[in-house]
Write a protein that holds these residues in place. Structure first.
Motif, PDB file in Angstrom:
ATOM      1  N   LYS A 181       8.246 -58.263 231.049  1.00  0.00           N
ATOM      2  CA  LYS A 181       7.482 -57.028 231.251  1.00  0.00           C
ATOM      3  C   LYS A 181       8.040 -55.920 230.366  1.00  0.00           C
ATOM      4  N   GLY A 182       9.381 -55.882 230.257  1.00  0.00           N
ATOM      5  CA  GLY A 182      10.023 -54.821 229.486  1.00  0.00           C
ATOM      6  C   GLY A 182       9.740 -54.916 227.996  1.00  0.00           C
ATOM      7  N   LYS A 183       9.504 -56.153 227.504  1.00  0.00           N
ATOM      8  CA  LYS A 183       9.372 -56.322 226.057  1.00  0.00           C
ATOM      9  C   LYS A 183       7.934 -56.583 225.602  1.00  0.00           C
ATOM     10  N   SER A 184       6.993 -56.743 226.572  1.00  0.00           N
ATOM     11  CA  SER A 184       5.653 -57.157 226.164  1.00  0.00           C
ATOM     12  C   SER A 184       5.020 -56.099 225.245  1.00  0.00           C
ATOM     13  N   ASN A 185       4.327 -56.597 224.244  1.00  0.00           N
ATOM     14  CA  ASN A 185       3.641 -55.749 223.251  1.00  0.00           C
ATOM     15  C   ASN A 185       4.594 -54.844 222.464  1.00  0.00           C
ATOM     16  N   LYS A 186       5.883 -55.178 222.480  1.00  0.00           N
ATOM     17  CA  LYS A 186       6.805 -54.304 221.732  1.00  0.00           C
ATOM     18  C   LYS A 186       7.645 -55.127 220.759  1.00  0.00           C
ATOM     19  N   HIS A 187       7.072 -56.264 220.305  1.00  0.00           N
ATOM     20  CA  HIS A 187       7.843 -57.167 219.440  1.00  0.00           C
ATOM     21  C   HIS A 187       8.331 -56.469 218.177  1.00  0.00           C
ATOM     22  N   ALA A 188       7.422 -55.688 217.554  1.00  0.00           N
ATOM     23  CA  ALA A 188       7.746 -55.092 216.261  1.00  0.00           C
ATOM     24  C   ALA A 188       8.921 -54.122 216.393  1.00  0.00           C
ATOM     25  N   ILE A 189       8.902 -53.298 217.422  1.00  0.00           N
ATOM     26  CA  ILE A 189       9.971 -52.297 217.564  1.00  0.00           C
ATOM     27  C   ILE A 189      11.315 -52.979 217.863  1.00  0.00           C
ATOM     28  N   TRP A 190      11.283 -54.073 218.676  1.00  0.00           N
ATOM     29  CA  TRP A 190      12.527 -54.798 218.960  1.00  0.00           C
ATOM     30  C   TRP A 190      13.077 -55.455 217.695  1.00  0.00           C
ATOM     31  N   ARG A 191      12.167 -56.015 216.878  1.00  0.00           N
ATOM     32  CA  ARG A 191      12.616 -56.661 215.638  1.00  0.00           C
ATOM     33  C   ARG A 191      13.191 -55.615 214.680  1.00  0.00           C
ATOM     34  N   TYR A 192      12.524 -54.497 214.595  1.00  0.00           N
ATOM     35  CA  TYR A 192      13.008 -53.407 213.732  1.00  0.00           C
ATOM     36  C   TYR A 192      14.410 -52.972 214.169  1.00  0.00           C
ATOM     37  N   ARG A 193      14.552 -52.775 215.491  1.00  0.00           N
ATOM     38  CA  ARG A 193      15.848 -52.311 215.988  1.00  0.00           C
ATOM     39  C   ARG A 193      16.950 -53.338 215.748  1.00  0.00           C
ATOM     40  N   ALA A 194      16.603 -54.625 215.927  1.00  0.00           N
ATOM     41  CA  ALA A 194      17.599 -55.682 215.713  1.00  0.00           C
ATOM     42  C   ALA A 194      18.035 -55.719 214.248  1.00  0.00           C
ATOM     43  N   LEU A 195      17.033 -55.613 213.345  1.00  0.00           N
ATOM     44  CA  LEU A 195      17.360 -55.666 211.919  1.00  0.00           C
ATOM     45  C   LEU A 195      18.157 -54.447 211.476  1.00  0.00           C
ATOM     46  N   ASN A 196      17.866 -53.333 212.110  1.00  0.00           N
ATOM     47  CA  ASN A 196      18.493 -52.068 211.739  1.00  0.00           C
ATOM     48  C   ASN A 196      19.885 -51.944 212.342  1.00  0.00           C
ATOM     49  N   SER A 197      20.191 -52.830 213.298  1.00  0.00           N
ATOM     50  CA  SER A 197      21.472 -52.726 213.983  1.00  0.00           C
ATOM     51  C   SER A 197      22.195 -54.069 213.884  1.00  0.00           C
ATOM     52  N   ASP A 198      23.062 -54.386 214.861  1.00  0.00           N
ATOM     53  CA  ASP A 198      23.825 -55.631 214.729  1.00  0.00           C
ATOM     54  C   ASP A 198      23.611 -56.551 215.917  1.00  0.00           C
TER      55      ASP A 198
END
Ligand SMILES: C[S@@+](CC[C@H](N)C(=O)[O-])C[C@H]1O[C@@H](n2cnc3c(N)ncnc32)[C@H](O)[C@@H]1O
Length: 261
Positions: A229-246
């Motif tokens: 529920k917390g991540k649904s429809n937010k794949h792009a922002i999670w991927r961006y944050r992961a790539l931008n961080s560690d």
């Protein structure tokens, strides 16, 4: 026939639907009948279904000390297993009961206890049900404080720190598995926590608790965790944050299986 399930090994080719891999990729939640995904922090019915198929027989007793919406009890009832669910929050237990009875089976008991699983007097409860032991325990605790389930101080999701969480979980392992028949199985379903730029490997900490209590480790299963529920429809922002961080985006949970010696 096995001592702990109803699988007829002579007919092993017919059991294509039973998972034997350590990686469980499950595309869709079983939302049939009384099951529903309404409860934040529930697990998909396929988890208890697979575990009960592998580790219990028809007529066995299953204990779930973190009952939540009753997924285990609904599945147990469907599979002709008796069950006991313990839940701290009365309203959550009442809603689970409401769902479970829609599929009620005459010869199967689904017992619900409202209370703290650390201290519920299971000896007395089992006596009341006319049984001495249970044959499977499934534990799906809060993943520490990732999802806050209530304001109750006895709720494991309100543990002040990791040690408090592990102490409480340890007390629940003791209070429940002392009623597990020797030679039978139990399982914990849990994910890890990521906060303040570091991982807290809750799965491994919990696994260690069981191993220190002399349970035999039987399986470390990884289940995919595609849509939350917390991540649904937010794949792009999670991927961006992961790539931008560690960090990596969590896509898995553990199902760890133990045998009582
Ligand atoms: C991860 S959820 C379990 C969800 C369940 N497997 C389902 O499918 O709905 C954990 C549950 O444990 C309950 N809980 C937390 N601390 C507890 C305690 N000390 N005793 C009993 N239940 C507790 C919470 O209220 C919550 O419903």
């Amino acid at each position: 026939m096995s001592r702990y399930n109803d699988i007829d090994i002579q007919r092993w080719r017919e059991y294509g639907d039973i998972y034997t891999d350590s990686l469980w990729i499950i595309e869709k939640r079983d939302n049939s009948g009384a099951h529903s995904g309404h409860y934040h922090g529930n697990f998909i019915p396929q988890i208890p279904h697979q575990l009960l198929t592998r580790y219990t027989k028809s007529g066995d007793w299953v204990l779930d000390p973190f009952m939540g919406s009753g997924t285990t009890l609904i599945e147990a009832q469907r599979m002709n297993r008796n069950s006991i669910g313990i839940e701290l929050q009365r309203d959550v237990a009442v809603e689970a009961y409401r769902r479970i009875i829609t599929e009620k089976k005459e010869n199967i008991t689904s017992k619900i206890i409202v209370g703290d699983s650390r201290s519920v007097d299971l000896e007395k409860e089992l006596q009341g049900l006319g049984i001495k032991k249970v044959q499977f325990v499934i534990l799906h605790p809060p993943y520490w404080d990732i999802v806050k389930f209530s304001e109750d101080a006895n709720d494991l999701s309100n543990s002040k720190n990791l040690n408090d969480f592990l102490d409480s979980f340890s007390a629940i392992i003791d209070n429940t598995t002392k009623h597990l028949e020797k030679g039978r199985y139990c399982a914990v379903v849990i994910g890890d926590k990521y906060s303040n730029s570091q991982i807290t490997p809750l799965g491994f900490y919990c696994m260690n608790l069981f191993m220190r209590k002399n349970f035999i480790l039987k399986a470390i299963l990884i289940k995919n965790f595609e849509e939350t529920k917390g991540k649904s429809n937010k794949h792009a922002i999670w991927r961006y944050r992961a790539l931008n961080s560690d960090f990596y985006v969590f896509k898995h949970e553990y199902i760890i299986v133990f045998k009582k010696q």
